[in-house]
Design a protein around this motif. Structure first.
Motif, PDB file in Angstrom:
ATOM      1  N   ALA A   1      31.207  51.056  69.575  1.00  0.00           N
ATOM      2  CA  ALA A   1      30.611  49.689  68.942  1.00  0.00           C
ATOM      3  C   ALA A   1      30.100  50.517  67.693  1.00  0.00           C
ATOM      4  CB  ALA A   1      29.454  49.222  69.809  1.00  0.00           C
ATOM      5  N   GLN A   2      29.877  49.702  66.647  1.00  0.00           N
ATOM      6  CA  GLN A   2      29.514  49.725  65.379  1.00  0.00           C
ATOM      7  C   GLN A   2      28.530  48.702  64.631  1.00  0.00           C
ATOM      8  OE1 GLN A   2      32.725  51.664  63.399  1.00  0.00           O
ATOM      9  NE2 GLN A   2      31.812  51.423  61.065  1.00  0.00           N
TER      10      GLN A   2
ATOM     11  N   LYS B   1      32.851  56.012  64.618  1.00  0.00           N
ATOM     12  CA  LYS B   1      32.996  55.084  63.673  1.00  0.00           C
ATOM     13  C   LYS B   1      34.745  54.739  63.576  1.00  0.00           C
ATOM     14  CE  LYS B   1      29.610  55.780  60.116  1.00  0.00           C
ATOM     15  NZ  LYS B   1      29.344  56.157  58.572  1.00  0.00           N
ATOM     16  N   PHE B   2      34.928  53.531  63.101  1.00  0.00           N
ATOM     17  CA  PHE B   2      36.451  53.264  62.922  1.00  0.00           C
ATOM     18  C   PHE B   2      36.840  53.929  61.713  1.00  0.00           C
ATOM     19  CE2 PHE B   2      39.503  49.571  61.947  1.00  0.00           C
ATOM     20  CZ  PHE B   2      40.678  50.282  62.652  1.00  0.00           C
ATOM     21  N   VAL B   3      37.671  54.907  61.591  1.00  0.00           N
ATOM     22  CA  VAL B   3      38.208  55.640  60.491  1.00  0.00           C
ATOM     23  C   VAL B   3      39.578  55.774  60.495  1.00  0.00           C
ATOM     24  CG1 VAL B   3      35.922  57.203  60.661  1.00  0.00           C
ATOM     25  CG2 VAL B   3      37.959  57.993  61.699  1.00  0.00           C
ATOM     26  N   SER B   4      40.007  56.350  59.231  1.00  0.00           N
ATOM     27  CA  SER B   4      41.397  56.561  59.093  1.00  0.00           C
ATOM     28  C   SER B   4      41.550  57.971  58.458  1.00  0.00           C
ATOM     29  CB  SER B   4      42.131  55.589  58.301  1.00  0.00           C
ATOM     30  OG  SER B   4      41.629  55.505  56.942  1.00  0.00           O
ATOM     31  N   PHE B   5      42.739  58.429  58.760  1.00  0.00           N
ATOM     32  CA  PHE B   5      43.167  59.860  58.063  1.00  0.00           C
ATOM     33  C   PHE B   5      44.318  59.415  57.317  1.00  0.00           C
ATOM     34  CE2 PHE B   5      40.514  60.740  61.653  1.00  0.00           C
ATOM     35  CZ  PHE B   5      39.662  61.462  61.029  1.00  0.00           C
TER      36      PHE B   5
ATOM     37  N   ALA C   1      34.547  46.434  61.919  1.00  0.00           N
ATOM     38  CA  ALA C   1      34.421  47.161  60.784  1.00  0.00           C
ATOM     39  C   ALA C   1      36.037  47.427  60.220  1.00  0.00           C
ATOM     40  CB  ALA C   1      33.882  48.589  61.206  1.00  0.00           C
ATOM     41  N   GLU C   2      35.802  47.838  58.748  1.00  0.00           N
ATOM     42  CA  GLU C   2      37.263  48.146  58.170  1.00  0.00           C
ATOM     43  C   GLU C   2      37.149  49.455  58.333  1.00  0.00           C
ATOM     44  OE1 GLU C   2      38.189  46.710  54.322  1.00  0.00           O
ATOM     45  OE2 GLU C   2      37.528  44.796  54.949  1.00  0.00           O
ATOM     46  N   ALA C   3      38.458  50.202  58.496  1.00  0.00           N
ATOM     47  CA  ALA C   3      38.455  51.610  58.827  1.00  0.00           C
ATOM     48  C   ALA C   3      38.186  52.433  57.554  1.00  0.00           C
ATOM     49  CB  ALA C   3      39.933  52.005  59.110  1.00  0.00           C
ATOM     50  N   GLN C   4      37.268  53.303  57.663  1.00  0.00           N
ATOM     51  CA  GLN C   4      36.796  54.297  56.419  1.00  0.00           C
ATOM     52  C   GLN C   4      37.457  55.517  56.355  1.00  0.00           C
ATOM     53  OE1 GLN C   4      33.085  55.331  56.950  1.00  0.00           O
ATOM     54  NE2 GLN C   4      32.751  56.552  54.925  1.00  0.00           N
ATOM     55  N   ASP C   5      38.257  55.546  55.363  1.00  0.00           N
ATOM     56  CA  ASP C   5      39.000  56.710  55.044  1.00  0.00           C
ATOM     57  C   ASP C   5      38.236  58.036  54.784  1.00  0.00           C
ATOM     58  OD1 ASP C   5      40.868  58.644  54.470  1.00  0.00           O
ATOM     59  OD2 ASP C   5      41.537  57.647  52.324  1.00  0.00           O
TER      60      ASP C   5
END
Length: 174
Positions: free
Chosen positions: A73-74, A150-154, A130-134
């Motif tokens: 959750a966020q 968190k919802f993240v991206s690489f 949430a939008e994915a944070q780079d």
């Protein structure tokens, strides 16, 4: 006649302003917390093994099993890992991405993972995804842990080999 024309123009102008800017009263406040609910900063500062109460938005769930559900959750300030929360199968189906929940449990840690355990929940009004944070630039840094759960991206990475959970293909790569 001039008064009627003026009145119509004022109404049209008012409607146009609301249409262009939006009416703030109709927009949900994704940062709003109920009384007695911790902010993410208060949760982060809380000692281990102490009671916590948070409100956040479901971003993902792991599979339901034995009347328990694990949730990522966020809220706009931080993220939470809610481990094995008491949850019926019927309620688990309602906890879709974006659903706002209030969770009461205990802050814990397992192998460096901060989590909420022994928890219960209630579904609240509201929805946010949430939008994915780079966080690519944080790889290899001590700061990456600040984005735990968190919802993240690489970006720009290549997966060269895959080890599947339990040897079965799925969504998770370990």
């Amino acid at each position: 006649m001039k008064k009627i024309t003026s009145l119509v123009l004022v109404v049209i102008l008012a409607v146009s302003v609301f249409a262009l800017t939006g009416c703030p009263a109709n927009e949900p406040d994704i940062n709003a917390k109920s009384e007695g609910v911790m902010t993410w900063a208060e949760y982060a500062a809380a000692d281990l093994d102490t009671p916590v109460v948070i409100e956040a938005y479901v971003q993902a769930t792991q599979s339901w099993w034995d009347n328990k559900l694990t949730i990522y959750a966020q809220d706009p300030d931080g993220a939470y890992f809610i481990y094995n929360m008491a949850c019926s199968e019927e309620d688990a189906a309602k906890l879709t991405k974006g659903t706002k929940i209030k969770v009461t449990g205990y802050k814990a840690e397992w192998s460096g993972e901060l989590e909420i355990i022994d928890s219960t929940f209630e579904i609240l009004e509201g929805n946010w995804v949430a939008e994915a944070q780079d966080v690519t630039e944080l790889l290899g840094s001590d700061e990456l842990i600040n984005h735990q759960n968190k919802f993240v991206s690489f970006k720009g990475l290549t997966v060269e080999g895959i080890e599947y959970k339990n040897g079965e293909p799925g969504e998770d790569i370990y």
